[in-house]
Enzyme design. Sequence first.
Site, PDB file in Angstrom:
ATOM      1  N   ASP A   1       1.010  -1.265   0.134  1.00  0.00           N
ATOM      2  CA  ASP A   1       0.019  -0.160   0.032  1.00  0.00           C
ATOM      3  C   ASP A   1       0.980   1.143   0.196  1.00  0.00           C
ATOM      4  O   ASP A   1       1.586   1.415   0.893  1.00  0.00           O
ATOM      5  CB  ASP A   1      -0.886  -0.119   1.214  1.00  0.00           C
ATOM      6  CG  ASP A   1      -1.853   1.251   1.140  1.00  0.00           C
ATOM      7  OD1 ASP A   1      -2.588   1.441   0.383  1.00  0.00           O
ATOM      8  OD2 ASP A   1      -1.458   2.259   2.279  1.00  0.00           O
TER       9      ASP A   1
ATOM     10  N   GLU B   1      -1.495  -1.795  -5.888  1.00  0.00           N
ATOM     11  CA  GLU B   1      -2.796  -1.354  -6.295  1.00  0.00           C
ATOM     12  C   GLU B   1      -2.406  -0.335  -7.379  1.00  0.00           C
ATOM     13  O   GLU B   1      -1.657   0.579  -7.353  1.00  0.00           O
ATOM     14  CB  GLU B   1      -3.339  -0.439  -4.925  1.00  0.00           C
ATOM     15  CG  GLU B   1      -4.799   0.204  -5.236  1.00  0.00           C
ATOM     16  CD  GLU B   1      -5.287   0.789  -4.027  1.00  0.00           C
ATOM     17  OE1 GLU B   1      -6.548   1.053  -4.123  1.00  0.00           O
ATOM     18  OE2 GLU B   1      -4.661   0.883  -3.001  1.00  0.00           O
TER      19      GLU B   1
ATOM     20  N   CYS C   1     -12.724  -4.273   6.595  1.00  0.00           N
ATOM     21  CA  CYS C   1     -11.921  -5.005   7.513  1.00  0.00           C
ATOM     22  C   CYS C   1     -11.139  -6.407   7.000  1.00  0.00           C
ATOM     23  O   CYS C   1     -11.749  -7.222   6.498  1.00  0.00           O
ATOM     24  CB  CYS C   1     -12.729  -5.653   8.677  1.00  0.00           C
ATOM     25  SG  CYS C   1     -12.045  -6.330  10.078  1.00  0.00           S
TER      26      CYS C   1
ATOM     27  N   CYS D   1     -12.669  -9.881   9.051  1.00  0.00           N
ATOM     28  CA  CYS D   1     -14.203 -10.446   8.726  1.00  0.00           C
ATOM     29  C   CYS D   1     -14.749  -9.949   7.334  1.00  0.00           C
ATOM     30  O   CYS D   1     -15.777 -10.285   6.987  1.00  0.00           O
ATOM     31  CB  CYS D   1     -15.032  -9.829   9.687  1.00  0.00           C
ATOM     32  SG  CYS D   1     -15.144  -8.269  10.099  1.00  0.00           S
TER      33      CYS D   1
ATOM     34  N   CYS E   1     -13.241  -2.178  13.873  1.00  0.00           N
ATOM     35  CA  CYS E   1     -14.146  -2.694  13.157  1.00  0.00           C
ATOM     36  C   CYS E   1     -15.445  -2.819  14.003  1.00  0.00           C
ATOM     37  O   CYS E   1     -15.449  -3.493  15.220  1.00  0.00           O
ATOM     38  CB  CYS E   1     -13.846  -4.070  12.538  1.00  0.00           C
ATOM     39  SG  CYS E   1     -15.144  -4.934  11.454  1.00  0.00           S
TER      40      CYS E   1
ATOM     41  N   CYS F   1     -16.476  -6.904  14.080  1.00  0.00           N
ATOM     42  CA  CYS F   1     -15.693  -7.933  14.843  1.00  0.00           C
ATOM     43  C   CYS F   1     -14.957  -7.409  16.173  1.00  0.00           C
ATOM     44  O   CYS F   1     -14.344  -7.994  16.916  1.00  0.00           O
ATOM     45  CB  CYS F   1     -14.770  -8.873  14.066  1.00  0.00           C
ATOM     46  SG  CYS F   1     -13.300  -7.767  13.139  1.00  0.00           S
TER      47      CYS F   1
ATOM     48  N   ASP G   1      -2.986   1.710   7.260  1.00  0.00           N
ATOM     49  CA  ASP G   1      -2.064   1.234   5.998  1.00  0.00           C
ATOM     50  C   ASP G   1      -2.004  -0.069   5.908  1.00  0.00           C
ATOM     51  O   ASP G   1      -1.852  -0.759   4.954  1.00  0.00           O
ATOM     52  CB  ASP G   1      -0.849   2.400   5.994  1.00  0.00           C
ATOM     53  CG  ASP G   1      -1.047   3.563   5.774  1.00  0.00           C
ATOM     54  OD1 ASP G   1      -2.048   3.915   5.297  1.00  0.00           O
ATOM     55  OD2 ASP G   1      -0.119   4.297   6.252  1.00  0.00           O
TER      56      ASP G   1
END
Length: 411
Positions: free
Chosen positions: A190, A282, A335, A338, A354, A357, A364
Amino acid sequence: MKVRYRYRIYPTDQQKGLISQLFGCCRVVFNDALAYCQQEYQNGNKKPSSNELSKRLTELKKTEEKQWLTEVSSIPLQQSLRDLEQAYSNFFKSCKGQRKGKKVKPPKFKKRKSKQSARFMDNGFKLYPNSDYIHLAKIGDIKVIWSRELPAAPSSSTLIKDSADRYFVSFVVEFNPQQLPENQNSVGIDLGITDFATLSNGKKVKSPKPLKKQLKRLRRLQRNLSRKQKACTERSRSSSKRREVARKKLAKLHAKISDTRNDFLHKLSTKIIRENQTIVLEDLNVSGMIKNRKLSRAISDLGWRSFRTMLEAKSVMYGRDFRVIDRWIPTSQTCSCCGFKGGKKELNVREWICLNCGTFHDRDINAAINILVAGGMHGDSKRTWREGKTFCKESTSRRSVNPSRISAVVS
């Protein structure tokens, strides 16, 4: 595979004059042929072929006006015509949709103040065994700093002078790199501003940010250059010399900034390629992101696109799998444990919990893990992206890469 190796050279003052004369002749030949092609187009005729331009150059040398073209080697002059032919070929293919990428514009006239180059084929230069000199036709023996050995005999050499008055020679050689041993490691990357790269294994890499560190000095040199008077009359020649001194100082600082950035990107990309079998990145819209006037300087100082190009080329060279996922995958909103989508978050939100969960996430690192999963690699995550579906945009293991990119990266 063809790669390019570049070395620093140190010509003498006399050789600098000969090199400057060679650059001027190559520039005149290129601009004269381009003007002739444009004139033929305005007259309603087809573009002259390379053979016609070559014959025209031979006749031009016999005239009294351009007889000084015979004082330099004829090989770089012919290569200038080939460069013009290649520029027109790229332009025509781009207009017909046969060339990928951005639209290519027609060739432009070369300028004296920009980067200068002249290309010699194998019959225009000579390498001495166990020597620190290279012989160029009608220039002589020039001292070379061999920072590394050439893997094979070069097919061509290009003499280069940049805006900071540094001289280089680059060789094109045929190179078959040894494939690195395979491993089971995979990494998602990232890219960011605060941390240049955040890896899915939790590591964060800082960028040297050379432009930010040299910005104060850069502004001072730019102001100093703007105060210097240009040479426009006989009385202002002394001022123009001072302007040239100020210009060289500014150009050297720009070169230092660029070299620092490229050195960092090369070392980081090589380390990632050696340690991982699969690299997932990405697809960022860098050209669109730099339109933000608040972040444009910081983004341009990082070199995201150059980093991607280096990873892509080195993956092909050393047998690694390089993948790029779609830019619209919400890697920062989802997340990694999950799969719950927590919604869009502002840039100042670096950590979040999150709601599904209760897992605490570093923004990052969570995005890097999601990038790895979206690229088809599960990593340490217990889930797959949308029930195992991957959104891999491109992979170097399934497509070919332009060799010119590899040449630019290796040099």
